[in-house]
Design a protein around this motif. Structure first.
Motif, PDB file in Angstrom:
ATOM      1  N   PRO A   1      37.182  27.420  28.473  1.00 15.49           N
ATOM      2  CA  PRO A   1      38.872  27.385  28.468  1.00 15.49           C
ATOM      3  C   PRO A   1      39.393  28.571  29.443  1.00 15.49           C
ATOM      4  O   PRO A   1      40.754  28.669  29.746  1.00 15.49           O
ATOM      5  CB  PRO A   1      39.145  28.273  27.007  1.00 15.49           C
ATOM      6  N   ASP A   2      38.435  29.068  30.095  1.00 15.60           N
ATOM      7  CA  ASP A   2      38.727  30.049  31.191  1.00 15.60           C
ATOM      8  C   ASP A   2      38.487  29.828  32.760  1.00 15.60           C
ATOM      9  O   ASP A   2      37.329  28.801  32.884  1.00 15.60           O
ATOM     10  CB  ASP A   2      38.301  31.726  30.920  1.00 15.60           C
ATOM     11  N   LEU A   3      38.946  30.330  33.751  1.00 15.21           N
ATOM     12  CA  LEU A   3      38.577  29.877  35.064  1.00 15.21           C
ATOM     13  C   LEU A   3      37.850  31.283  35.735  1.00 15.21           C
ATOM     14  O   LEU A   3      38.471  32.499  35.314  1.00 15.21           O
ATOM     15  CB  LEU A   3      39.713  29.732  35.997  1.00 15.21           C
ATOM     16  N   LYS A   4      36.926  31.297  36.640  1.00 15.57           N
ATOM     17  CA  LYS A   4      36.445  32.516  37.130  1.00 15.57           C
ATOM     18  C   LYS A   4      37.372  33.029  38.343  1.00 15.57           C
ATOM     19  O   LYS A   4      38.211  32.091  38.877  1.00 15.57           O
ATOM     20  CB  LYS A   4      35.148  32.146  37.981  1.00 15.57           C
ATOM     21  N   VAL A   5      37.550  34.058  38.312  1.00 14.21           N
ATOM     22  CA  VAL A   5      38.508  34.792  39.252  1.00 14.21           C
ATOM     23  C   VAL A   5      37.553  35.754  40.070  1.00 14.21           C
ATOM     24  O   VAL A   5      36.944  36.528  39.834  1.00 14.21           O
ATOM     25  CB  VAL A   5      39.628  35.681  38.676  1.00 14.21           C
ATOM     26  N   ALA A   6      37.893  35.511  41.686  1.00 13.12           N
ATOM     27  CA  ALA A   6      37.128  36.479  42.458  1.00 13.12           C
ATOM     28  C   ALA A   6      38.272  37.302  43.170  1.00 13.12           C
ATOM     29  O   ALA A   6      39.378  36.931  43.689  1.00 13.12           O
ATOM     30  CB  ALA A   6      36.602  35.377  43.605  1.00 13.12           C
ATOM     31  N   MET A   7      38.081  38.670  42.964  1.00 12.52           N
ATOM     32  CA  MET A   7      38.884  39.768  43.258  1.00 12.52           C
ATOM     33  C   MET A   7      38.103  40.580  44.379  1.00 12.52           C
ATOM     34  O   MET A   7      36.908  40.738  44.383  1.00 12.52           O
ATOM     35  CB  MET A   7      39.322  40.469  42.404  1.00 12.52           C
ATOM     36  N   ASN A   8      38.921  40.980  45.276  1.00 12.39           N
ATOM     37  CA  ASN A   8      38.288  42.117  46.257  1.00 12.39           C
ATOM     38  C   ASN A   8      39.175  43.166  46.389  1.00 12.39           C
ATOM     39  O   ASN A   8      40.539  43.292  46.343  1.00 12.39           O
ATOM     40  CB  ASN A   8      37.976  41.647  47.654  1.00 12.39           C
ATOM     41  N   TYR A   9      38.998  44.364  46.423  1.00 13.29           N
ATOM     42  CA  TYR A   9      39.629  45.538  46.575  1.00 13.29           C
ATOM     43  C   TYR A   9      39.004  46.519  47.698  1.00 13.29           C
ATOM     44  O   TYR A   9      37.725  46.183  47.909  1.00 13.29           O
ATOM     45  CB  TYR A   9      40.004  46.247  45.150  1.00 13.29           C
TER      46      TYR A   9
ATOM     47  N   GLU B   1      35.995  49.769  57.341  1.00 12.85           N
ATOM     48  CA  GLU B   1      36.326  49.547  56.117  1.00 12.85           C
ATOM     49  C   GLU B   1      35.580  48.597  55.256  1.00 12.85           C
ATOM     50  O   GLU B   1      35.027  47.799  55.619  1.00 12.85           O
ATOM     51  CB  GLU B   1      37.935  49.212  55.934  1.00 12.85           C
ATOM     52  N   PHE B   2      35.161  48.821  53.952  1.00 18.32           N
ATOM     53  CA  PHE B   2      34.694  48.104  52.973  1.00 18.32           C
ATOM     54  C   PHE B   2      35.267  47.668  51.876  1.00 18.32           C
ATOM     55  O   PHE B   2      36.175  48.319  51.350  1.00 18.32           O
ATOM     56  CB  PHE B   2      33.083  48.441  53.033  1.00 18.32           C
ATOM     57  N   GLY B   3      34.925  46.445  51.244  1.00 15.56           N
ATOM     58  CA  GLY B   3      35.467  45.875  50.357  1.00 15.56           C
ATOM     59  C   GLY B   3      34.434  45.787  48.954  1.00 15.56           C
ATOM     60  O   GLY B   3      33.298  45.632  49.341  1.00 15.56           O
ATOM     61  N   VAL B   4      35.030  45.763  47.807  1.00 20.93           N
ATOM     62  CA  VAL B   4      34.259  45.489  46.702  1.00 20.93           C
ATOM     63  C   VAL B   4      34.694  44.516  46.117  1.00 20.93           C
ATOM     64  O   VAL B   4      35.927  44.116  45.732  1.00 20.93           O
ATOM     65  CB  VAL B   4      34.476  47.083  45.863  1.00 20.93           C
ATOM     66  N   TYR B   5      33.629  43.667  45.540  1.00 20.53           N
ATOM     67  CA  TYR B   5      33.986  42.500  44.886  1.00 20.53           C
ATOM     68  C   TYR B   5      34.137  42.588  43.368  1.00 20.53           C
ATOM     69  O   TYR B   5      33.440  43.440  42.802  1.00 20.53           O
ATOM     70  CB  TYR B   5      32.786  41.579  45.163  1.00 20.53           C
ATOM     71  N   TRP B   6      34.854  41.924  42.884  1.00 21.00           N
ATOM     72  CA  TRP B   6      35.178  42.127  41.306  1.00 21.00           C
ATOM     73  C   TRP B   6      35.626  40.855  40.810  1.00 21.00           C
ATOM     74  O   TRP B   6      36.470  40.085  40.788  1.00 21.00           O
ATOM     75  CB  TRP B   6      36.603  42.882  40.832  1.00 21.00           C
ATOM     76  N   PRO B   7      34.348  40.056  40.216  1.00 19.22           N
ATOM     77  CA  PRO B   7      34.328  39.072  39.497  1.00 19.22           C
ATOM     78  C   PRO B   7      34.903  38.977  37.946  1.00 19.22           C
ATOM     79  O   PRO B   7      34.515  40.044  37.220  1.00 19.22           O
ATOM     80  CB  PRO B   7      32.841  38.378  39.339  1.00 19.22           C
ATOM     81  N   SER B   8      36.048  38.177  37.504  1.00 19.81           N
ATOM     82  CA  SER B   8      36.553  38.133  36.080  1.00 19.81           C
ATOM     83  C   SER B   8      36.846  36.664  35.657  1.00 19.81           C
ATOM     84  O   SER B   8      36.542  35.935  36.449  1.00 19.81           O
ATOM     85  CB  SER B   8      37.653  39.032  36.417  1.00 19.81           C
ATOM     86  N   LEU B   9      37.597  36.819  34.607  1.00 24.21           N
ATOM     87  CA  LEU B   9      38.210  35.598  34.031  1.00 24.21           C
ATOM     88  C   LEU B   9      39.461  35.504  33.864  1.00 24.21           C
ATOM     89  O   LEU B   9      40.071  36.567  33.567  1.00 24.21           O
ATOM     90  CB  LEU B   9      37.292  35.212  32.731  1.00 24.21           C
ATOM     91  N   ILE B  10      40.036  34.355  33.726  1.00 28.23           N
ATOM     92  CA  ILE B  10      41.385  34.209  33.423  1.00 28.23           C
ATOM     93  C   ILE B  10      41.554  32.888  32.689  1.00 28.23           C
ATOM     94  O   ILE B  10      41.108  31.794  32.920  1.00 28.23           O
ATOM     95  CB  ILE B  10      42.561  34.261  34.370  1.00 28.23           C
TER      96      ILE B  10
ATOM     97  N   LEU C   1      22.317  44.041  44.054  1.00 30.59           N
ATOM     98  CA  LEU C   1      23.243  44.100  45.260  1.00 30.59           C
ATOM     99  C   LEU C   1      24.400  45.121  45.099  1.00 30.59           C
ATOM    100  O   LEU C   1      25.353  44.971  45.733  1.00 30.59           O
ATOM    101  CB  LEU C   1      23.714  42.986  45.883  1.00 30.59           C
ATOM    102  N   GLY C   2      24.306  46.108  44.262  1.00 35.54           N
ATOM    103  CA  GLY C   2      25.430  46.934  43.748  1.00 35.54           C
ATOM    104  C   GLY C   2      26.596  46.155  43.590  1.00 35.54           C
ATOM    105  O   GLY C   2      26.713  45.364  42.539  1.00 35.54           O
ATOM    106  N   ASP C   3      27.794  46.516  44.326  1.00 41.98           N
ATOM    107  CA  ASP C   3      28.954  45.642  44.193  1.00 41.98           C
ATOM    108  C   ASP C   3      29.306  44.616  44.916  1.00 41.98           C
ATOM    109  O   ASP C   3      30.425  44.286  45.201  1.00 41.98           O
ATOM    110  CB  ASP C   3      30.283  46.749  44.335  1.00 41.98           C
ATOM    111  N   GLY C   4      28.181  44.104  45.541  1.00 38.69           N
ATOM    112  CA  GLY C   4      28.289  42.785  46.331  1.00 38.69           C
ATOM    113  C   GLY C   4      28.177  42.991  47.917  1.00 38.69           C
ATOM    114  O   GLY C   4      28.056  44.264  48.296  1.00 38.69           O
TER     115      GLY C   4
END
Length: 596
Positions: free
Chosen positions: A315-323, A428-437, A559-562
């Motif tokens: 019932p949910d979709l994966k969300v790919a976030m980066n900060y 500068e480096f980014g960090v991957y944050w996988p989640s759901l919505i 791989l740590g945070d991606g």
């Protein structure tokens, strides 16, 4: 599926791009090759979304894969003449912008082609309101909420499915520009359009997911990155993969005749295992059960894949976030000859004395990489690398102040000091944050060529399926009466590895029932950790896929945070499978290949 119409012939879908930066000429080669109905291109990865965000930050008119425009400029006229549809996810963060640019190319060349694009994946503009409404966006691996982590993503994109693509094609689009859809959606949508599948044709949809997963990385399905190197006799650049997908979801993987590489049960198995978790492969349109897949060699460079079953999607979709995680800098010191470990310890102590201590930085990573051997016959074989990485929110701390400090020990530390590069600047480096919505929070929209909008309904859904690792088969020691030889695991086992955010996966498989029986009993989680000691402190999940004679291992946090923030020399774990194959273990001699 259609009931009134006879099944159409299989649709031929080729994939001409595996990532942003892949071989530019592959698209043109596919247009000029054997007939295809659709050319797809996969340009997006988690890291790519961050790259495109940085590009759009500099120029708001960009944010898409610019290389596709070059490929389109070279190929649109011939695609129009041959009736080839184009479906790509090159739209990235700005699908409308790329669609407009493609329309300009079409107009400039005087062609009669229509362009549609998809929207709805980008939830970054809505993120604050979604958080206020109670969506916590928990990290799929760590369990932390965004609020607990105290981070603010710069990109946040839900993975859309294939039905928007199908709708665009049904409305007459010749080119469909997609944002962050799943990699397999490019094939799912085009197959559903061609065959007239319905939303609940889950087995057929699951087959298309498997086909899309196999061809998404281009020549990785046709001999590229393939561990069984001696099977690849034609080592010219591999031809791009083509999936011939039938109305029931079964398909054949092939490539253009006369191109390099190989299509075999092994190359297809390798790509099926690439970057997956368990056998249940979740997509927005269907949950595909990879453990049901059966693969057979149909002919030279033709592999049939059938039997894939599907069930309703979650019932949910994966969300790919980066900060943005801050800034980083790495310097590599070369150590030579004797006393390697003592030299490394001296260098570290001296360096951080100059810098004011490790605690001055948000994060410090130190790796001693041993390439040296006793009594080295060449100077290169006497060296090891000391790789020092520092990270901090304050760029000044890790900029030239860090790398210049490394050079200060050039004549004041261990003998033979030198570095692999001059002093470097921070990046500068980014960090991957996988989640759901929840899927009902996302409006999947098609912007048709005539300017009309169509809202795509979400698929029938059930409760989210549990991704439960299969229990390890009890390890059975080889009987004393069985002759064994201590040899590399790769003597009888193939492998393919990759990254899934901060996780690494290693798929391993073999080729006979006897070897499979031994592999599934021998390579338990415990044995895997014994062979890959760096996984000892991390959760390791093991899955069995008996139809493929395969196991899949997923190492959480390897791989740590991606990839964007990982300090490993192989930040995407591409070589992990080859490392595992090189490790020695006791193999029954009856399983070893015959030697002439």
């Amino acid at each position: 599926m259609r009931e009134s119409d006879a099944p159409r012939r299989p649709i031929r879908i080729g994939n001409a791009s595996g990532f942003y930066g892949d071989r530019l000429s592959a698209f043109r080669d596919m247009v000029d090759g054997s007939p295809v109905d659709v050319i797809t291109g996969d340009y997006l990865a988690e890291l790519t979304m961050l790259i495109l965000w940085k590009a759009r930050k500099k120029d708001p008119a960009t944010g898409y894969a610019k290389t596709f425009l070059t490929q389109a400029r070279q190929s649109l006229a011939d695609c129009a003449a041959k009736g080839i549809k184009i479906v790509v996810n090159a739209g990235g963060l700005n699908p409308a912008g790329l669609a407009d640019e493609v329309r300009k190319l079409i107009a400039d060349q005087g062609l009669d082609l229509s362009v549609a694009h998809l929207e709805g994946d980008d939830i970054r503009p809505r993120l604050e309101s979604l958080l206020a409404d109670g969506h916590e966006f928990r990290h799929l691996d760590k369990g932390l909420t965004l609020a607990e982590a105290g981070v603010s993503p710069v990109s946040a994109n839900a993975y859309l499915g294939g039905w928007g693509i199908a709708a665009a094609l049904n409305n007459g689009a010749d080119v469909v520009i997609c944002p962050r859809v799943t990699d397999a959606a490019l094939v799912v949508g085009t197959s559903a359009w061609w065959h007239g599948w319905g939303r609940t044709d889950f087995d057929a949809l699951a087959g298309a997911v498997a086909a899309g997963h196999i061809i998404e990385c281009g020549p990785q399905a046709t001999g590229g990155n393939y561990s069984q190197i001696r099977e690849v006799h034609d080592r010219r650049y591999p031809g791009s993969p083509i999936a011939e997908i039938a109305h029931d979801g079964s398909f054949v993987i092939t490539k253009d005749p006369g191109t390099g590489g190989l299509v075999s049960v092994g190359t297809v198995t390798a790509q099926l295992l690439y970057e997956i978790d368990g056998p249940l492969y979740l997509n927005p349109d269907v949950a595909a059960h990879f453990e049901t897949i059966e693969i057979t060699q149909e002919g030279p460079d033709r592999v049939r894949v059938a039997g894939t079953t599907g069930s309703p999607p979650p019932p949910d979709l994966k969300v790919a976030m980066n900060y943005i995680g801050g800034f980083r800098n790495t310097m590599t010191l070369v150590l030579t000859g004797l006393d390697i470990e003592e030299k490394a310890a001296w260098a570290v102590d001296e360096l951080f004395e100059i810098l004011g201590g490790k605690e001055k930085f948000d994060d410090v990573d130190i790796q001693l990489l041993r390439y040296d051997i006793p009594d080295p016959p060449t100077a290169a074989q006497s060296t090891a690398h000391l790789r020092v990485t520092v990270k901090d929110a304050d760029r000044a701390k890790v900029d030239r102040a860090f790398s210049n400090s490394v050079t200060e020990i050039a004549v004041a530390g261990y003998a033979g000091f030198h570095t692999t590069t001059p002093p470097s600047s921070a990046s500068e480096f980014g960090v991957y944050w996988p989640s759901l919505i929840p899927a009902n929070e996302i409006e999947h929209v098609v912007l048709h060529a005539d300017g009309t909008k169509e809202l795509i309904d979400h698929c029938p859904r059930t409760q989210r399926p549990a991704l439960t690792p299969a229990p390890s088969t009890p390890h059975t020691d080889v009987a004393d009466t069985v002759s064994t030889a201590r040899l590399p695991l790769g003597s009888v086992v193939a492998a393919r590895s990759g990254d899934k955010g901060g996780k690494a996966n290693v798929g391993v498989w073999t080729d006979t029932p006897e070897r499979w029986d031994w592999l599934r009993r021998h390579l338990t989680v415990e044995k895997f950790i014994d062979l890959v000691p760096e996984a000892a402190s991390l959760p390791v999940h093991r899955y069995e896929l008996p139809n493929l004679r395969a196991l899949n291992f997923v190492i959480v946090g390897f791989l740590g945070d991606g990839v964007a923030s990982s300090t490993r020399t192989d930040a995407q774990a591409k070589s992990l499978g080859e490392y595992l194959r090189a490790r020695h273990t006791d193999i029954p001699t009856t399983l070893l290949p015959e030697t002439n």
